[in-house]
Design a protein around this motif. Structure first.
Motif, PDB file in Angstrom:
ATOM      1  N   HIS A 146      -6.502  10.380   7.588  1.00  0.00           N
ATOM      2  CA  HIS A 146      -7.088   9.503   6.574  1.00  0.00           C
ATOM      3  C   HIS A 146      -6.335   9.573   5.254  1.00  0.00           C
ATOM      4  O   HIS A 146      -5.805  10.626   4.877  1.00  0.00           O
ATOM      5  CB  HIS A 146      -8.558   9.875   6.327  1.00  0.00           C
ATOM      6  N   THR A 147      -6.299   8.444   4.575  1.00  0.00           N
ATOM      7  CA  THR A 147      -5.868   8.365   3.182  1.00  0.00           C
ATOM      8  C   THR A 147      -6.877   7.470   2.484  1.00  0.00           C
ATOM      9  O   THR A 147      -6.959   6.275   2.776  1.00  0.00           O
ATOM     10  CB  THR A 147      -4.453   7.777   3.049  1.00  0.00           C
ATOM     11  N   GLN A 148      -7.672   8.050   1.589  1.00  0.00           N
ATOM     12  CA  GLN A 148      -8.772   7.318   0.972  1.00  0.00           C
ATOM     13  C   GLN A 148      -8.927   7.699  -0.496  1.00  0.00           C
ATOM     14  O   GLN A 148      -8.619   8.823  -0.889  1.00  0.00           O
ATOM     15  CB  GLN A 148     -10.098   7.629   1.692  1.00  0.00           C
ATOM     16  N   LEU A 160     -16.629   4.391  -0.847  1.00  0.00           N
ATOM     17  CA  LEU A 160     -15.270   4.259  -0.325  1.00  0.00           C
ATOM     18  C   LEU A 160     -14.579   3.151  -1.107  1.00  0.00           C
ATOM     19  O   LEU A 160     -14.922   1.981  -0.979  1.00  0.00           O
ATOM     20  CB  LEU A 160     -15.305   3.928   1.172  1.00  0.00           C
ATOM     21  N   GLN A 163      -8.539   2.671   1.260  1.00  0.00           N
ATOM     22  CA  GLN A 163      -8.068   3.448   2.398  1.00  0.00           C
ATOM     23  C   GLN A 163      -6.779   2.825   2.930  1.00  0.00           C
ATOM     24  O   GLN A 163      -6.376   1.739   2.504  1.00  0.00           O
ATOM     25  CB  GLN A 163      -9.116   3.516   3.494  1.00  0.00           C
ATOM     26  N   SER A 168      -1.782   7.209   7.998  1.00  0.00           N
ATOM     27  CA  SER A 168      -2.242   8.007   6.862  1.00  0.00           C
ATOM     28  C   SER A 168      -1.056   8.720   6.220  1.00  0.00           C
ATOM     29  O   SER A 168       0.036   8.792   6.791  1.00  0.00           O
ATOM     30  CB  SER A 168      -3.273   9.040   7.322  1.00  0.00           C
TER      31      SER A 168
END
Length: 365
Positions: A146-148, A160, A163, A168
């Motif tokens: 994940h990249t958030q 959120l 993203q 990611s």
């Protein structure tokens, strides 16, 4: 105290957290890196089998610790069993869920099922009884999956904001390392190679540079690395063997790693700058979490950005950046206080549920 279990990917981990003051009493973890390294990434079937072997071993260690507290009934101090049941690899989540259900049923304890990504946010508050930040908390979560960008007002209000559209941040490091035959996990390997290079950088595209949307993308940058590697191979095929052999090969690897890391982190910083400019009035602190948040180059860049925007940077201890049960236990303290219990079930999810995060990115963030 509560017993927490983490098995969302390739790290088996158990922890004990005291409910009264959120103190971490015991934490144990077994990594699978050496088993997956030959394949350049996590093999789900291998990860599942290793969890089946490792989790009982960790439970035995945890029970031995509890026996020092209450020798006659070591599990009697437990008040709940906690499991991260989403998001993650289905075959590995299932292993943790099997143990959680068995413990909750046999000990007649409540079960708490939690979101693994929320656990990463609470890695910032391990051993800290107060997790609420009155001025708001912005969070960058960077991991292998994940990249958030997340915005937290309190336990029940986590938005959120942004993203990745594809790979990611952490996954892109793994894939670059695999393309360069450097091994797994790629994050620390690529970072170490990048640190060896002090010369000129290769031209690498910064993803979505002119796109003002709050989104991330790393597939194009990963492809740019592939093209640089092909270019070097093409030179080799024309007879200039010295360019990619011996010390020259190591120099080329270091240059590619440094160039890639510079562009990947510049992409992160560009999007964070937009977030700070757009929503900076709604938070006073900024946290960086997830396995890839251990990257020292990225941390230094974000520290400068926070200083520029007068935000206080908070970081998880390095030992709790990667997946671990301690962060799940800290999150569970909040859930237990709200009696946010789950029925005994085998429900797992490879993705977060729609209700896990808020979606309003307006002024009411």
């Amino acid at each position: 105290m509560i017993l927490s279990i983490e098995s969302s990917c390739d790290d088996s981990s158990l922890a004990l957290t005291r409910l009264a003051d959120c103190k971490l009493l015991f934490h144990t973890k077994l990594s699978q890196d050496s088993h997956h390294s030959p394949f350049g990434g996590v093999v789900p079937e291998i990860a599942s089998r290793l969890h089946a072997e490792n989790l009982p071993l960790l439970l035995s260690k945890l029970t031995d610790f509890l026996r020092t507290l209450t020798p006659s009934a070591p599990l009697s101090p437990l008040k709940a069993i906690v499991i991260a049941n989403r998001p993650g690899l289905s075959v590995t989540l299932s292993e943790g869920m099997c143990m959680a259900n068995a413990l909750a049923l046999s000990l007649n304890l409540p079960l708490i099922c939690l979101n693994h990504l929320k656990g990463h946010i609470y890695s910032l508050f391990i051993d800290t009884p107060h997790a609420h930040i009155s001025g708001g908390l912005g969070v960058l979560l960077v991991s292998g999956g994940h990249t958030q960008i997340l915005h937290m007002r309190d336990y029940e209000h986590i938005t959120l904001v942004a993203q990745s559209l594809d790979d990611s941040f952490g996954e892109s490091f793994d894939k670059v390392a695999k393309m360069l035959s450097l091994g797994y996990p790629g994050g620390p390997i690529v970072e170490s190679y990048a640190a060896k290079h002090s010369g000129a950088l290769l031209p690498m595209p910064i993803p979505l540079l002119r796109d003002k949307r709050l989104s991330f993308s790393f597939s194009g940058l990963k492809n740019a690395v592939r093209l640089e590697i092909l270019k070097a191979q093409g030179i080799t095929e024309n007879g200039a063997q010295s360019i990619v052999e011996g010390g020259a090969l190591e120099e080329l690897r270091a240059q590619i790693c440094a160039s890639f890391q510079e562009a990947a982190c510049a992409h992160i910083l560009n999007k964070l700058r937009i977030y700070f400019e757009r929503y900076g009035a709604h938070f006073t602190h900024f946290g960086v979490v997830g396995g890839a948040s251990a990257n020292a180059f990225l941390r230094a860049k974000i520290e400068s950005l926070c200083h520029e925007f007068d935000k206080r940077l908070i970081l998880a201890p390095l030992e709790f950046c990667a997946d671990n049960a301690a962060m799940i236990g800290r999150l569970a303290c909040e859930a237990y206080a709200r009696r946010d219990f789950s029925p005994l079930n085998d429900t797992i999810s490879p993705k977060s549920l729609a209700e896990d995060f808020l979606r309003d990115c307006g002024v009411g963030i």
